[in-house]
Design an enzyme around this catalytic site. Structure first.
Site, PDB file in Angstrom:
ATOM      1  N   CYS A  79       0.836  -1.204   0.000  1.00 46.18           N
ATOM      2  CA  CYS A  79       0.000   0.000   0.000  1.00 46.18           C
ATOM      3  C   CYS A  79       0.876   1.261   0.000  1.00 46.18           C
ATOM      4  O   CYS A  79       1.486   1.574  -1.005  1.00 46.18           O
ATOM      5  CB  CYS A  79      -0.975  -0.028   1.175  1.00 46.18           C
ATOM      6  N   HIS A 167      -3.752  -5.392   0.726  1.00 46.73           N
ATOM      7  CA  HIS A 167      -3.237  -5.853   2.023  1.00 46.73           C
ATOM      8  C   HIS A 167      -3.321  -7.384   2.099  1.00 46.73           C
ATOM      9  O   HIS A 167      -4.380  -7.936   2.398  1.00 46.73           O
ATOM     10  CB  HIS A 167      -4.038  -5.227   3.166  1.00 46.73           C
ATOM     11  N   GLU A 169      -2.112  -9.277   4.357  1.00 48.75           N
ATOM     12  CA  GLU A 169      -2.158  -9.738   5.744  1.00 48.75           C
ATOM     13  C   GLU A 169      -3.583  -9.886   6.274  1.00 48.75           C
ATOM     14  O   GLU A 169      -3.823 -10.560   7.280  1.00 48.75           O
ATOM     15  CB  GLU A 169      -1.370  -8.779   6.640  1.00 48.75           C
ATOM     16  N   SER A 221       0.720 -13.617  38.052  1.00 54.85           N
ATOM     17  CA  SER A 221      -0.640 -13.066  38.107  1.00 54.85           C
ATOM     18  C   SER A 221      -1.701 -14.153  38.013  1.00 54.85           C
ATOM     19  O   SER A 221      -2.872 -13.901  38.274  1.00 54.85           O
ATOM     20  CB  SER A 221      -0.846 -12.080  36.951  1.00 54.85           C
ATOM     21  N   GLY A 222      -1.297 -15.351  37.608  1.00 54.65           N
ATOM     22  CA  GLY A 222      -2.268 -16.404  37.352  1.00 54.65           C
ATOM     23  C   GLY A 222      -2.654 -16.479  35.890  1.00 54.65           C
ATOM     24  O   GLY A 222      -3.341 -17.399  35.460  1.00 54.65           O
ATOM     25  N   GLY A 223      -2.202 -15.496  35.094  1.00 53.41           N
ATOM     26  CA  GLY A 223      -2.510 -15.470  33.672  1.00 53.41           C
ATOM     27  C   GLY A 223      -1.478 -16.217  32.848  1.00 53.41           C
ATOM     28  O   GLY A 223      -0.448 -16.667  33.359  1.00 53.41           O
ATOM     29  N   VAL A 224      -1.729 -16.304  31.548  1.00 53.97           N
ATOM     30  CA  VAL A 224      -0.887 -17.125  30.683  1.00 53.97           C
ATOM     31  C   VAL A 224       0.502 -16.514  30.496  1.00 53.97           C
ATOM     32  O   VAL A 224       1.500 -17.247  30.477  1.00 53.97           O
ATOM     33  CB  VAL A 224      -1.576 -17.377  29.321  1.00 53.97           C
ATOM     34  N   ASP A 225       0.614 -15.187  30.368  1.00 61.22           N
ATOM     35  CA  ASP A 225       1.914 -14.577  30.079  1.00 61.22           C
ATOM     36  C   ASP A 225       2.920 -14.817  31.211  1.00 61.22           C
ATOM     37  O   ASP A 225       4.033 -15.302  30.971  1.00 61.22           O
ATOM     38  CB  ASP A 225       1.763 -13.071  29.830  1.00 61.22           C
ATOM     39  N   SER A 226       2.554 -14.451  32.423  1.00 65.35           N
ATOM     40  CA  SER A 226       3.488 -14.618  33.538  1.00 65.35           C
ATOM     41  C   SER A 226       3.749 -16.096  33.822  1.00 65.35           C
ATOM     42  O   SER A 226       4.849 -16.474  34.224  1.00 65.35           O
ATOM     43  CB  SER A 226       2.979 -13.903  34.799  1.00 65.35           C
ATOM     44  N   SER A 227       2.750 -16.942  33.583  1.00 60.88           N
ATOM     45  CA  SER A 227       2.917 -18.383  33.827  1.00 60.88           C
ATOM     46  C   SER A 227       3.899 -19.006  32.842  1.00 60.88           C
ATOM     47  O   SER A 227       4.759 -19.806  33.228  1.00 60.88           O
ATOM     48  CB  SER A 227       1.563 -19.103  33.733  1.00 60.88           C
TER      49      SER A 227
END
Length: 509
Positions: A79, A167, A169, A221-227
């Protein structure tokens, strides 16, 4: 460092999507602002110039040293990028009466060109432009057009320099992923070896060589990222890692104990801290959403810092920063890249004077989950809905009290369990219950009541940037409403939020 594709960002809303599509091909790529000076191209296999909300015809159009890269690396302009290359090399870009926004079909394709290999004539593409290339640079080859647009794709003088007006993508471009594969694999020669397994192996080695024998602290935190960050670090350095999981009193029903138990079963060295009273005290009397967020954030930092200081000889602070956090924290001249002070990029480091390690900073959210699966993170953590950092503190509108928290936890527990029991949980990106700052009249038995109203919120999304309200079955909503009113004392009315983002946000505060 991985051999990779470099994407120059000119402020387009689609730039991150280009990177995610290339990553789907198991090819590593990075996004940098358009004005980034690259001193070493040894590990770069090709470059992409992304789109932009601006026009190349503007007096203050974003400039790029395109001639420094021609003949050095394969180039794909998308583009704005395609228009910029054409204009800089002697072509003509004009505002056209034949603008295209949305779906279009390619009318002509040069099928023997490597960029358009395996792409069929009449292939559907996604257009989003007001300017159009009306004249190609001298010697350039036309590769594609549409009924309305004379130049939908071109190649520059038999060099590996390509421009496309559409585009690829966007999923509406039906052969878009094939075109990106043609460029990255066939033209640039990239290896499709960017996999969860290879990422884990490389990252574990990088962590070991970086940290050596020093100790690391991580806030869970219990979330996926920190785990996932914790499991990667644990695999690399074992007991050199200490995790701190703080209960701010604003977690979901029994979540502190459940998640703490899960972490211990994974072999992680976890310190659980119940700081409910400290957070409730910090929130007392506060009703403004920003004041509540600041109070929760400050209290978390104070408690985390105190716990970390109790540990001996800690040199590193680990964080679950992911790639969108990094991108959004870089200043780029354009609306898609406003400077954002993200909670993972700032806050703790300045306070604690520790070195920072961020093992997930190269990954998008979906890649984090793929790595988590490869690390055998339990499914109930891996596929857990996103949960806001301030927790229920921003799902209780107005002042937060323990009584209100208990009410929301019970109602939320009924809603989330209901989604799981009816096989609806994984169809929803994020769900929760919001306590409204109003009371309404109701009748229970023969008595008149004047009690609380709660709103159910459930949305579908890919990355949380945009979201649609989820069309849950009426029968399901009726049962959840009935169960909440019957089982949660203090609630006599349940409503369902049918707002999309934008204009609404996912959370109410």
């Amino acid at each position: 460092m991985n051999k990779h594709i470099l994407i120059f960002d000119f402020g387009s809303q689609y730039t991150q999507l280009i990177a995610r599509r290339i990553r789907e091909l198991n090819i590593y790529c990075e996004i940098v602002p358009f004005n980034t000076k690259i001193s070493n191209l040894d590990n770069v296999k090709g470059i992409i110039l992304a789109g932009s909300p601006f026009s190349v015809r503007d007096k203050n159009a974003l400039q790029f040293p395109i001639k420094d890269y021609i003949g050095v690396l394969p180039i794909l302009g998308i583009c704005y990028g395609a228009q910029y290359i054409a204009q800089q090399l002697g072509g003509k870009v004009e505002q056209s009466n034949k603008r295209e926004f949305g779906r279009a079909n390619l009318d002509f394709i040069k099928t023997d060109n490597p960029l358009f290999n395996k792409i069929s004539k009449a292939s559907q593409v996604w257009m989003s432009h007001g300017d159009t290339i009306t004249e190609l640079p001298e010697g350039a080859i036309l590769l594609a057009n549409t009924e309305s647009i004379p130049v939908a794709g071109y190649q520059l003088n038999h060099l590996d320099v390509y421009g496309i007006q559409f585009h690829p993508e966007v999923t509406h471009s039906t052969d878009g992923l094939q075109l990106l594969k043609n460029f990255t694999v066939d033209i640039c020669g990239c290896q499709q070896d960017w996999t969860p397994k290879s990422f884990i192996e490389t990252t574990v080695q990088e962590i070991r060589s970086t940290v050596k024998t020093e100790k690391v602290v991580l806030g869970l935190s219990g979330g996926v990222d920190s785990s996932v960050a914790a499991l990667l670090l644990h695999r690399a350095i074992g007991q050199q890692l200490t995790c701190i999981f703080i209960n701010n009193g604003l977690l979901r029903y029994n979540e502190f104990n459940d998640v703490l138990d899960s972490y211990k079963h994974l072999g992680l060295n976890v310190i659980g801290v119940d700081a409910t009273s400290e957070f409730m005290e910090a929130l007392q009397g506060k009703t403004d959403p920003e004041d509540k967020r600041k109070a929760i954030g400050k209290t978390f930092i104070d408690i985390f810092q105190h716990q970390a200081n109790e540990l001996k000889d800690v040199n590193w602070l680990a964080q679950g920063t992911i790639y969108p956090d990094v991108i959004e924290s870089i200043s780029v001249y354009g609306p898609a890249a406003k400077i954002k002070s993200h909670h993972n990029v700032g806050g703790l480091p300045e306070k604690m004077h520790l070195k920072i390690i961020e093992p997930l900073r190269k990954l998008f959210k979906d890649e984090v989950r793929r790595v988590g699966a490869a690390l055998e993170l339990p499914d109930h953590i891996l596929h857990r809905h996103p949960f806001p950092g301030p927790g229920l503190g921003i799902r209780i509108l107005g002042e937060v009290t323990l009584e209100k928290v208990n009410l929301v936890q019970k109602a939320d527990h009924i809603f989330i369990n209901g989604l799981k029991e009816n096989n609806l949980y994984h169809q929803v990106w994020q769900a929760g219950v919001i306590l409204l700052p109003i009371q309404s009249v109701g009748v229970m038995g023969d008595e008149r009541t004047y009690e609380n109203a709660v709103a159910l919120r459930a949305v579908t999304s890919v990355d949380g940037m945009t979201a649609d309200w989820c069309h849950l079955p009426y029968e399901f909503l009726a049962k959840i409403s009935n169960d909440i009113i019957n089982q949660v004392k203090g609630v006599n009315r349940v409503v369902y939020d049918i707002s999309s983002k934008p204009p609404a946000t996912i959370e109410w505060e």
